[in-house]
Each structure stands twice: as structure tokens, then as C-alpha cells.
Design an enzyme around this catalytic site. Structure first.
Site, PDB file in Angstrom:
ATOM      1  N   THR A   2      -5.906  -7.445   6.906  1.00 41.53           N
ATOM      2  CA  THR A   2      -7.079  -6.673   6.462  1.00 41.53           C
ATOM      3  C   THR A   2      -6.610  -5.338   5.887  1.00 41.53           C
ATOM      4  O   THR A   2      -5.492  -4.889   6.160  1.00 41.53           O
ATOM      5  CB  THR A   2      -8.013  -6.367   7.655  1.00 41.53           C
ATOM      6  OG1 THR A   2      -7.276  -5.544   8.584  1.00 41.53           O
ATOM      7  CG2 THR A   2      -8.492  -7.629   8.350  1.00 41.53           C
ATOM      8  N   GLU A  42      -4.242 -11.927   4.186  1.00 42.80           N
ATOM      9  CA  GLU A  42      -2.879 -11.369   4.178  1.00 42.80           C
ATOM     10  C   GLU A  42      -2.838  -9.977   4.815  1.00 42.80           C
ATOM     11  O   GLU A  42      -2.089  -9.105   4.390  1.00 42.80           O
ATOM     12  CB  GLU A  42      -2.275 -11.404   2.768  1.00 42.80           C
ATOM     13  CG  GLU A  42      -2.057 -12.850   2.347  1.00 42.80           C
ATOM     14  CD  GLU A  42      -1.111 -13.033   1.197  1.00 42.80           C
ATOM     15  OE1 GLU A  42      -0.162 -12.254   1.059  1.00 42.80           O
ATOM     16  OE2 GLU A  42      -1.311 -14.014   0.445  1.00 42.80           O
ATOM     17  N   GLY A  71      -5.196 -12.865  14.600  1.00 41.70           N
ATOM     18  CA  GLY A  71      -5.460 -12.576  13.188  1.00 41.70           C
ATOM     19  C   GLY A  71      -4.660 -11.341  12.818  1.00 41.70           C
ATOM     20  O   GLY A  71      -3.490 -11.417  12.463  1.00 41.70           O
ATOM     21  N   SER A  72      -5.293 -10.158  13.013  1.00 39.76           N
ATOM     22  CA  SER A  72      -4.562  -8.903  12.792  1.00 39.76           C
ATOM     23  C   SER A  72      -3.398  -8.792  13.767  1.00 39.76           C
ATOM     24  O   SER A  72      -2.326  -8.302  13.427  1.00 39.76           O
ATOM     25  CB  SER A  72      -5.511  -7.714  12.999  1.00 39.76           C
ATOM     26  OG  SER A  72      -6.492  -7.710  12.001  1.00 39.76           O
ATOM     27  N   PHE A 118       1.028 -21.629   4.286  1.00 37.83           N
ATOM     28  CA  PHE A 118       1.644 -20.755   5.290  1.00 37.83           C
ATOM     29  C   PHE A 118       0.749 -20.734   6.526  1.00 37.83           C
ATOM     30  O   PHE A 118      -0.435 -20.417   6.425  1.00 37.83           O
ATOM     31  CB  PHE A 118       1.777 -19.346   4.687  1.00 37.83           C
ATOM     32  CG  PHE A 118       2.385 -18.314   5.601  1.00 37.83           C
ATOM     33  CD1 PHE A 118       3.670 -18.479   6.104  1.00 37.83           C
ATOM     34  CD2 PHE A 118       1.680 -17.167   5.944  1.00 37.83           C
ATOM     35  CE1 PHE A 118       4.242 -17.509   6.929  1.00 37.83           C
ATOM     36  CE2 PHE A 118       2.235 -16.196   6.758  1.00 37.83           C
ATOM     37  CZ  PHE A 118       3.520 -16.367   7.252  1.00 37.83           C
ATOM     38  N   GLN A 177     -25.362   7.058 -21.201  1.00 39.04           N
ATOM     39  CA  GLN A 177     -24.246   7.700 -20.495  1.00 39.04           C
ATOM     40  C   GLN A 177     -24.093   7.153 -19.063  1.00 39.04           C
ATOM     41  O   GLN A 177     -22.973   7.029 -18.559  1.00 39.04           O
ATOM     42  CB  GLN A 177     -24.461   9.214 -20.460  1.00 39.04           C
ATOM     43  CG  GLN A 177     -23.196   9.962 -20.184  1.00 39.04           C
ATOM     44  CD  GLN A 177     -23.403  11.454 -20.171  1.00 39.04           C
ATOM     45  OE1 GLN A 177     -24.364  11.967 -19.595  1.00 39.04           O
ATOM     46  NE2 GLN A 177     -22.509  12.176 -20.820  1.00 39.04           N
TER      47      GLN A 177
END
Ligand code: COS
Length: 385
Positions: A365, A363, A130-131, A122, A278
């Protein structure tokens, strides 16, 4: 936990797990070191019909949905996120065709994809987009019966290895997001070449390359949908595939958790296995709880998508956000439980922690996922008024 999977879904999970344990685990360290593309594993996945899971039967697939794909992706990710990225990115590249392809396009391409004969990639991201996905600069100009593509795509998973590329390019820059269109470009088309293979922090078995288009001519019929639909094709593709990134998060976290438990049972300090302390138990309890919460969300969202729901952006973004932030935390904690050993390459959690980081980035951020969720909340609130 019982997720009430059908017999068929359990079979898919068991088969993917078997491939992961027998074929991927023995090779993962070497694939990571040598940054090698896992062709032999892809062949095994193809022979096992794994590439056809989410493709309708009429095009040679098994006709299953997002949930079955998520289950398979989770199991592969448990062993190696590099291998699962190769597999999941193939689905990402196929969604534009599945969701918006014409009958002719589906008949031409889907059977080979379902059979695992041809891999898909893709191509959306660019150096300056990008974003801000609507900021892409690659152009596609109609000249007679052909579109002419020019521009460069960056960080494309399966770049160079795939035969089929679904590419987003601008057919009318003046229209912004509404001026983008989606295309199918085949490897070997004159004017289409590949840039350097990237060197990455993690997921090194997966290949990441530039795609370079220089007066690349493709037939007019290779447009997916109509001119101007490209941004919607990309967004709907991501809406469908982001839940799969969530499944990757669940898988890698489970893999790291399993290693941490095994180690904590064997490692003796102060005269006792460290799992009896623990401090360690509380860390493992938190990790197990977070993994289960993420798995429950991922499976629910995958089922929601498979139900045919239209408005899936928010749910898919939530699954991706929650499960991948969880994966980062759990893989870091697995290294912590294992201390110095966890930091050494001799143990797989070091690689799992490096690999997990990409899930918060690709895919979209996790900051973008929060934006998507935020925008959906605003819309929902406005509707209620
Ligand atoms: N489904 C359908 N339509 C959608 C959509 C979706 N999921 N998301 C946006 N749209 C539509 C909007 O409704 C809007 O339509 P109109 O022009 O008719 O109003 C149009 O698309 C533009 O949307 P918006 O204004 O929200 O776009 P932005 O440029 O602000 O960007 C984000 C939106 C940030 C969400 C988008 O760019 C994005 O997802 N970025 C991340 C990209 C990404 O995941 N990159 C990774 C590459 S693949 S590894």
C-alpha cells in the site's frame, strides 16, 4: 518532454502503443464487463517479444532493463490497466528467478517465460499477511528430497492462468522474517489447486485467485536461493517491480487525461467548448504537470535501477507512491472534467478511475511505501552522524 530515449526504446514504446491501440482499446470494455482474461492479447505480446524485454539474451530474452519494461507497461496501461497488470505481474513473478535463481533454474524456466509460452505469478500475500509480509503462515517442510508445502495464498494476480509460481513460505516459523524461503511451484503439481476467482472493483481483465497448497510436494531443487532467504527475495523483487507500478500510474493517468482533453474540446456549454474555460484549463494544466512529474521520476528511478545501484528501495517506493497517488487524482479529475459523461460506462474514464485505485494498494500500500521511505531516511541520517 524529451526523455532522451534511445532509438530502441522509442521502437519499444511505439510497438507497445500500436498493440495497445489496435488490440487492447477495441476490447477493453468487453474484457472489463465479462471479466475475461486477455489470452489473445497475451499471444500478440508474446509474438512481439514483449515478454522477453527484461530477460537476459542468454536465456532467450532481449536483455533490456527496468526502463524498457516501464515504457512498455506505461503504454499498455494507457489503454487498459487490467491487461497491463497481467503483463506486469508476470515480471513480478519472474524477478525472484532472475535475481536469485540458480543457473539450472534460469535455463529451465526463463526461455519459456521470455517467449511468452508460460506466464508467471508471484505468491506472497495471505489472508493474514498483507502489509505484514513477514507474517505468512504457509509452510514448506523438507522431507527427504522434497519440500512439502501447506497453506493458502490470497489475491494472487495471474493465479490459475500462470504455469509457473514463485512462492514465499516459512521453512522455520520460529525465525520470523529470517525463516522464510522462496520456491518455484509448477501448475499441475499434485496438492496445488486454485480457489475462487475474485470479483474486483477494477482491473477486471486481470485474474486474481487463491493458491491452495495441501501436502504439495516439490523437488528440493525448486528452492530459490537458500533457506531463510525468502523475505529478502520478496523485498528485492518488490524493490525492482514497484517502479513498474509507477509506470502503470503514469499510463492510466495519461489515458484518462487524453480522454478528458478530447471531450473538453468537443463539449459545448454556454456557447463555447468547455476547454476554453479557465476552470477546465487549470484542471488540465495540473493534470498534465502531475503526469509529467511522475513520468520523470519513474524513468529516472528505472534508469537508476538499470545502472546496477544496490540501494533501490527508497527510490522505487517513491516512484510507486508518487505516480500512483497522482494516477488516482488525475483519473478522478478526468471524470470531473467530463461531468455526467465521465461517470457513464460509455466513456473509458469511468473504468480508468476504478482501475487506478488498485495501484495505491497492490505491491505494498502507499502507506507501506511511506514506511519504506521513512526507514531509509532514518538509516541515511544515522550514517551521516
Ligand atoms: N532489501 C533487502 N533487505 C530488506 C529489505 C529490502 N528491501 N526490506 C527489509 N529487508 C530486511 C531487513 O533489513 C531485515 O533484515 P534483518 O533481519 O537482517 O535485520 C529483514 O529484511 C526484516 O525487515 P523489517 O524488519 O523491515 O521487516 P518488517 O516485517 O518490519 O516489514 C515491510 C517490512 C513493511 C517493508 C515489508 O513487510 C513490506 O514491504 N510489506 C509490504 C508487502 C507487499 O508489498 N505486499 C504486496 C504483496 S505483492 S502484490
Amino acid at each position: 518532454m524529451d526523455y532522451f530515449l534511445t532509438e530502441e526504446q522509442v521502437m519499444i514504446r511505439d510497438l507497445a502503443r500500436q498493440i495497445a491501440e489496435e488490440k487492447i482499446v477495441p476490447q477493453r470494455e468487453e474484457l472489463d464487463e465479462k471479466e475475461e482474461f486477455p489470452w489473445d492479447i497475451m499471444k500478440v505480446l508474446a509474438q512481439s517479444d514483449m515478454f522477453g524485454l527484461f530477460i537476459p539474451e542468454e536465456y532467450g530474452g532481449l536483455g533490456k532493463g527496468c526502463l524498457e519494461l516501464a515504457i512498455a507497461v506505461e503504454e499498455l496501461s494507457r489503454a487498459c490497466l487490467g491487461v497491463s497488470t497481467t503483463y506486469a505481474a508476470n515480471a513480478l513473478g519472474t524477478y525472484p528467478l532472475l535475481l536469485y535463481g540458480s543457473e539450472e533454474q534460469k535455463k529451465k524456466y526463463l526461455p519459456d517465460i521470455a517467449a511468452g509460452k508460460k506466464l508467471v505469478a508471484f505468491g506472497l500475500t495471505e489472508a493474514n499477511a498483507g502489509s505484514d509480509a513477514a507474517g505468512i503462515q504457509t509452510t514448506a517442510k523438507l522431507e527427504g528430497n522434497e519440500y512439502v508445502l501447506n497453506g493458502t495464498k490470497q489475491w494472487i494476480t495471474n493465479g490459475g492462468e500462470a504455469e509457473i509460481y514463485t512462492i514465499i513460505a516459512m521453512t522455520d516459523k520460529s525465525k520470523g522474517a529470517r525463516g522464510a524461503s522462496a520456491f518455484i511451484v509448477e501448475k499441475g503439481t499434485p496438492g496445488f489447486s486454485f480457489g475462487k476467482k475474485e470479483k474486483k472493483m477494477g482491473i477486471r481483465a486481470s485474474t486474481t485467485r487463491e493458491l491452495i497448497f495441501e501436502n504439495c510436494r516439490i523437488p528440493k531443487e525448486n528452492i530459490i536461493g537458500r533457506e531463510g532467504m525468502g523475505f529478502i527475495v520478496a523485498m528485492k523483487t518488490l524493490d525492482n517491480s514497484r517502479v513498474g507500478v509507477g509506470a502503470q500510474g503514469v499510463g492510466v493517468a495519461q489515458g484518462a487525461f487524453d480522454e478528458a482533453v478530447k471531450f473538453a474540446r468537443q463539449r459545448v456549454q454556454f456557447g463555447h467548448p468547455i476547454i476554453s474555460f479557465q476552470a477546465i484549463q487549470h484542471m488540465l494544466a495540473d493534470m498534465a504537470t502531475q503526469i509529467e512529474a511522475a513520468r520523470a521520476l519513474v524513468y529516472s528511478v528505472a534508469r537508476y535501477i538499470d545502472s546496477g545501484a544496490k540501494d533501490i528501495s527508497k527510490a522505487s517506493a517513491m516512484a510507486k507512491l508518487f505516480a500512483t497517488d497522482m494516477a488516482m487524482k488525475v483519473t478522478v479529475d478526468a471524470v470531473q472534467v467530463m461531468g455526467g459523461s465521465g461517470y457513464m460506462r460509455e466513456y473509458p474514464v469511468e473504468k480508468m478511475m476504478r482501475d487506478a485505485k488498485i495501484l495505491q494498494i497492490y505491491e505494498g500500500t502507499n502507506q507501506i511505501q511511506r514506511n519504506v521511505i521513512g526507514q531509509a531516511l532514518i538509516k541515511e541520517a544515522a550514517k551521516k552522524k
